[in-house]
Write an enzyme that holds these catalytic residues in place. Structure first.
Site, PDB file in Angstrom:
ATOM      1  CG  MET A   1      -1.998  -1.061   1.182  1.00 25.52           C
ATOM      2  SD  MET A   1      -3.084  -1.057   2.654  1.00 25.52           S
ATOM      3  CE  MET A   1      -2.025  -1.936   3.821  1.00 25.52           C
TER       4      MET A   1
ATOM      5  CD  GLN B   1       2.581  -3.519  -6.060  1.00 29.33           C
ATOM      6  OE1 GLN B   1       2.337  -2.376  -5.716  1.00 29.33           O
ATOM      7  NE2 GLN B   1       1.673  -4.481  -6.042  1.00 29.33           N
TER       8      GLN B   1
ATOM      9  CB  CYS C   1      -2.462   0.899  -8.552  1.00 28.07           C
ATOM     10  SG  CYS C   1      -2.682   2.554  -7.860  1.00 28.07           S
TER      11      CYS C   1
ATOM     12  CE  LYS D   1      -2.900  -6.417  -4.263  1.00 25.37           C
ATOM     13  NZ  LYS D   1      -3.963  -5.473  -4.588  1.00 25.37           N
TER      14      LYS D   1
ATOM     15  CG  HIS E   1      -8.934  -5.591  -5.042  1.00 24.46           C
ATOM     16  ND1 HIS E   1      -8.521  -5.100  -3.820  1.00 24.46           N
ATOM     17  CD2 HIS E   1     -10.196  -5.126  -5.227  1.00 24.46           C
ATOM     18  CE1 HIS E   1      -9.496  -4.365  -3.302  1.00 24.46           C
ATOM     19  NE2 HIS E   1     -10.521  -4.367  -4.142  1.00 24.46           N
TER      20      HIS E   1
ATOM     21  N   GLY F   1      -9.303  -8.260  -1.103  1.00 20.52           N
ATOM     22  CA  GLY F   1     -10.460  -7.381  -1.188  1.00 20.52           C
ATOM     23  C   GLY F   1     -11.445  -7.581  -0.063  1.00 20.52           C
TER      24      GLY F   1
END
EC number: 1.3.1.-
Length: 326
Positions: A17, A70, A100, A139, A169, A201
């Site tokens: 994050m 990442q 993202c 991701k 997600h 999620g």
């Protein structure tokens, strides 16, 4: 669960994050049972690789376990170069961000914007995988919008390109973080490919984590926003998922002690000029779980001195502990 040659401690992972998963926060989550933690997103732009901000994002230590970094970008060669540079700096797993939803990221055709272009996705994945000798993971979201959920297609491309694990997600890019995550598409991807799938999620409790794992058949789950102010969640989830055991959350005294240590680490990590600013949002998140209606946050946010911040915070936490005794 394994990612390439790495055996993870468990199946409960901390999501990368931006502005949050720095070294102090990753260490705290690892202490409470996160089986793998990821650095904040690193840009593939060569101009930022050696900046102070990038060096902070790459900071790692042995107590964090596997060093997973990442990266984000849209140019296949730049992404490959960024992966190689990060491996030189000590990355043991490279994770590629195609999930993202932020406009400033998507405007550069990075993050979830890439899901619109499967051929470009494949080029990026192949270039990165071929550029490094460490496992590469990916991701994503379920798609660009509800009319274009192409996560199965992307999952198959990932598997064929040499990706070692796929995190999904359960929202499209269009959904941002609104509404509820759905897990039908994660389940469908898990049935369609053989590499490990990680469900992400709205996983905010031990019971939810187990339900998602059972329903999707995923190999692991990833926790993001639910860990803010609640790093002990990993301990509860791991015990329930692995042993069907419900454990008590840490005592209020332990939580207060960890909060103070976390804020001290933020001051040390970022320095006095920046640390107190970063600390403000973490204290706000902690207050939601300890004293949500407190007016202390406004007082705390006016303080611009690290030492004073710690003194005031310790006094406040002690006052809560004293009231608990009464």
């Amino acid at each position: 669960m394994r990612i390439g040659s790495y055996q993870l401690r468990n199946r409960v992972l901390l999501a990368p994050m931006a502005g949050i998963t720095d070294k102090p926060f990753r260490r705290l989550c690892a202490h409470y049972g996160a089986g793998l933690t990821f650095s904040e997103m690193m840009s593939a732009n060569p101009q930022v690789w050696h900046t102070e901000k990038s060096k902070l994002r790459l900071a790692h230590s042995d107590d964090l376990g596997i060093n997973a970094v990442q990266i984000a970008g849209s140019d296949p060669l730049e992404m490959a170069q960024a992966a190689a540079v990060n491996v030189e700096y000590g990355a043991e797993i490279i994770d590629i961000n195609m999930g993202c939803p932020a406009k400033k990221v998507n405007r550069k055709l990075a993050g979830s914007a890439l899901l619109q272009y499967p051929e470009l996705v494949e080029n990026i994945l192949r270039e990165v995988v071929n550029a490094v000798n460490v496992p590469v993971t990916l991701k994503i979201r379920t798609g660009w919008d509800k009319s274009n959920r192409n996560c199965i297609q992307i999952g198959k491309i990932a598997e064929q390109s040499g990706i070692q694990a796929l995190t999904i997600h359960g929202r499209t890019r269009e959904c941002l973080f609104e509404g509820e995550a759905e897990y039908d598409n994660i389940r469908a991807v898990k049935h369609a490919i053989s590499i490990p799938v990680i469900a992400n999620g709205d996983i905010d409790s031990a019971e939810k984590a187990k339900a998602v794992l059972d329903y999707t058949g995923a190999d692991a789950i990833m926790i993001g926003r639910a860990a803010l102010g609640n790093p002990w969640l990993f301990q509860a989830v791991d015990n329930f998922v692995e042993y069907d055991s419900i454990i008590q959350t840490p005592s209020l005294r332990e939580k207060c002690g960890q909060i103070l240590r976390h804020i001290q680490e933020l001051h040390q990590f970022y320095g006095e000029q920046k640390g107190y600013r970063i600390a403000r949002k973490h204290v706000a998140w902690y207050l939601q779980g300890i004293q949500p209606n407190s007016v202390f946050r406004q007082t705390f946010n006016t303080i611009s001195d690290s030492k004073e911040q710690l003194i005031v915070l310790e006094e406040f936490l002690n006052s809560i502990l004293d009231r608990e005794k009464c």
